[in-house]
Design a protein around this motif. Sequence first.
Motif, PDB file in Angstrom:
ATOM      1  N   GLY A  69       0.814  -1.211   0.000  1.00 35.09           N
ATOM      2  CA  GLY A  69       0.000   0.000   0.000  1.00 35.09           C
ATOM      3  C   GLY A  69       0.845   1.257   0.000  1.00 35.09           C
ATOM      4  N   LEU A  70       1.930   1.266   0.790  1.00 35.04           N
ATOM      5  CA  LEU A  70       2.823   2.428   0.835  1.00 35.04           C
ATOM      6  C   LEU A  70       3.571   2.596  -0.490  1.00 35.04           C
ATOM      7  N   TRP A  71       4.017   1.485  -1.057  1.00 35.48           N
ATOM      8  CA  TRP A  71       4.730   1.552  -2.329  1.00 35.48           C
ATOM      9  C   TRP A  71       3.823   2.094  -3.438  1.00 35.48           C
ATOM     10  N   THR A  72       2.545   1.736  -3.391  1.00 34.65           N
ATOM     11  CA  THR A  72       1.597   2.244  -4.376  1.00 34.65           C
ATOM     12  C   THR A  72       1.535   3.772  -4.316  1.00 34.65           C
ATOM     13  N   CYS A  73       1.602   4.315  -3.115  1.00 37.06           N
ATOM     14  CA  CYS A  73       1.615   5.778  -2.971  1.00 37.06           C
ATOM     15  C   CYS A  73       2.881   6.373  -3.573  1.00 37.06           C
ATOM     16  N   VAL A  74       4.007   5.690  -3.378  1.00 31.55           N
ATOM     17  CA  VAL A  74       5.276   6.177  -3.919  1.00 31.55           C
ATOM     18  C   VAL A  74       5.237   6.215  -5.443  1.00 31.55           C
ATOM     19  N   THR A  75       4.578   5.223  -6.054  1.00 30.36           N
ATOM     20  CA  THR A  75       4.556   5.150  -7.519  1.00 30.36           C
ATOM     21  C   THR A  75       3.769   6.292  -8.158  1.00 30.36           C
ATOM     22  N   LEU A  76       3.095   7.088  -7.362  1.00 28.10           N
ATOM     23  CA  LEU A  76       2.386   8.248  -7.902  1.00 28.10           C
ATOM     24  C   LEU A  76       3.330   9.402  -8.228  1.00 28.10           C
ATOM     25  N   ASN A 103       3.580  -3.475 -14.792  1.00 31.96           N
ATOM     26  CA  ASN A 103       3.468  -2.157 -15.401  1.00 31.96           C
ATOM     27  C   ASN A 103       3.074  -1.099 -14.379  1.00 31.96           C
ATOM     28  N   ASP A 104       2.146  -1.446 -13.498  1.00 31.22           N
ATOM     29  CA  ASP A 104       1.656  -0.474 -12.520  1.00 31.22           C
ATOM     30  C   ASP A 104       2.689  -0.133 -11.451  1.00 31.22           C
ATOM     31  N   LEU A 105       3.321  -1.171 -10.893  1.00 29.09           N
ATOM     32  CA  LEU A 105       4.144  -0.984  -9.692  1.00 29.09           C
ATOM     33  C   LEU A 105       5.585  -1.444  -9.846  1.00 29.09           C
ATOM     34  N   GLY A 106       5.943  -1.967 -11.011  1.00 28.78           N
ATOM     35  CA  GLY A 106       7.308  -2.396 -11.248  1.00 28.78           C
ATOM     36  C   GLY A 106       7.669  -3.691 -10.528  1.00 28.78           C
ATOM     37  N   LEU A 107       8.942  -4.049 -10.645  1.00 29.46           N
ATOM     38  CA  LEU A 107       9.417  -5.283 -10.017  1.00 29.46           C
ATOM     39  C   LEU A 107       9.274  -5.218  -8.501  1.00 29.46           C
ATOM     40  N   VAL A 108       9.456  -4.026  -7.938  1.00 28.97           N
ATOM     41  CA  VAL A 108       9.281  -3.874  -6.490  1.00 28.97           C
ATOM     42  C   VAL A 108       7.863  -4.273  -6.091  1.00 28.97           C
ATOM     43  N   GLY A 109       6.875  -3.774  -6.810  1.00 27.86           N
ATOM     44  CA  GLY A 109       5.488  -4.121  -6.521  1.00 27.86           C
ATOM     45  C   GLY A 109       5.192  -5.578  -6.766  1.00 27.86           C
ATOM     46  N   VAL A 110       5.780  -6.147  -7.822  1.00 24.99           N
ATOM     47  CA  VAL A 110       5.573  -7.569  -8.121  1.00 24.99           C
ATOM     48  C   VAL A 110       6.073  -8.436  -6.969  1.00 24.99           C
ATOM     49  N   PRO A 153      -6.832   6.999  -9.022  1.00 12.82           N
ATOM     50  CA  PRO A 153      -7.888   6.017  -8.717  1.00 12.82           C
ATOM     51  C   PRO A 153      -7.371   4.581  -8.667  1.00 12.82           C
ATOM     52  N   MET A 154      -6.467   4.223  -9.591  1.00 12.35           N
ATOM     53  CA  MET A 154      -5.939   2.858  -9.588  1.00 12.35           C
ATOM     54  C   MET A 154      -5.055   2.618  -8.373  1.00 12.35           C
ATOM     55  N   ALA A 155      -4.252   3.611  -8.001  1.00 11.39           N
ATOM     56  CA  ALA A 155      -3.417   3.476  -6.804  1.00 11.39           C
ATOM     57  C   ALA A 155      -4.284   3.301  -5.566  1.00 11.39           C
ATOM     58  N   TYR A 156      -5.389   4.041  -5.513  1.00  8.82           N
ATOM     59  CA  TYR A 156      -6.297   3.919  -4.376  1.00  8.82           C
ATOM     60  C   TYR A 156      -6.879   2.517  -4.289  1.00  8.82           C
ATOM     61  N   LEU A 157      -7.221   1.910  -5.444  1.00  6.54           N
ATOM     62  CA  LEU A 157      -7.778   0.556  -5.436  1.00  6.54           C
ATOM     63  C   LEU A 157      -6.789  -0.443  -4.843  1.00  6.54           C
TER      64      LEU A 157
END
Length: 432
Positions: free
Chosen positions: A102-109, A351-358, A120-124
């Motif tokens: 969840g925190l990483w998703t915020c960083v990707t913004l 694509n959304d969050l990169g290898l870190v997110g994966v 909106p996608m990051a919030y989901l």
Amino acid sequence: MTAVLPDRNGLRTLTPSSTGTRATTGRDAARHPGGARRAPGDLRFSGRHVPGLVLVCAIAFSAQWATSATNRYGAATALVAILVSCRAPRLDLPDLLAAALGLWTCVTLLWPADLEAAIPMAYLYGAACAMFIAVRHIVRTRAALFAVGYAFLAGCVSTSIKLISNPIPNSTQARDTVMDFSIRYGIEGVNYNYTAYSLAAGVALAAVLMLLGPATKIEWLCLLAAAAVLFWGVLLTGTRGALISVLVGAGYLLLSTVAARLARAMAVVVVPIVLIGVPLGLYRVLSSEMLWLDGAFAGRETGDLSGRLYIWPYAVSSWGESPLLGIGPGMLTATGRLGIGAHNLLLSVGNDLGLVGVLLYAGILTFALAIPFRHTVGGCVRAAGVFLVSQTPIWLTGHWEASPVCFVALALVSVAPVAFRPSGLPAPAPRG
């Protein structure tokens, strides 16, 4: 005074009563801790925990019944449920990984080309992680597990009944047969595939709850009836991935009955290979088999898996532009040349969050399911396998990466061992 004496059947506990000393075996004491007669596992919970449980049940119910409302208010509801639970937070690895995602998703913004579309996608993503944490935080007893599970199924059944009673077709024509998937039925305001995936997840969770042992035969029959209603809803949607999900889940359930170790090995070895290998190029090797499967559904033959054989290479190329950090949540759809998503879990998250997110996402799945997979009770292991195998076709071909339905169901499966832990007794030791 209470005395514990040896007995050939185990320990015999002697407790005083008004009529003398009453003896119960160690087996009975484990089955009914504290002398209360109830089924295995804790069937009761403290009144101070009820508000949090009610909120989590509301999330589980509305995830299918009111998709837009859950997407909008689910995160806030989950946080409130945690705050009013009167419990110390869990610090288990799945929860920490979900919080990190969840925190990483915020960083990707910080780097998307279209921030307005990315938010909106990051919030989901963040909301799904919050709901996952909340369910695991609240569900610590057998009673809570089945309460949230039944709320989840109630939402699925309500959705299926709405679909059956007032279907919205994609054509003015009617189906010639039940298996004519060219005519699809849906619910107003909800994507056909999302409805189908939600119902398929409900079928999987019904199987999970049956494996965990309902308290009565009536509950078991109700779960079976619910699964049948949801399966009918899946057929109406005409979504092939959801139908395959139900069929492979049923196949795994049968295999695990006759060959439990083989089934478990297939789940933990084959599924990761499929989820990683197919979108990264294995689909070229299996092209003939996949095209045969594409043509096996009447009225939906496309010759390219509904465009996925073209989307996946493009999504791999797009991810390659920023492999570590990704291009930003939702950017493949918002700014990509094709204007559509990857329709694959790995490529969407990549694509959304990169290898870190994966890696964070994979960690959540791995460690959440490792808990029931390593349990000593066979029913718990089979429950984890049914969920993992049944979700694979959806993860492989659909958009399910930030679904509250999926994350709530995953959280419930991850805490499945509480169904076999009597109140006051330590959790069973995990299996090697």
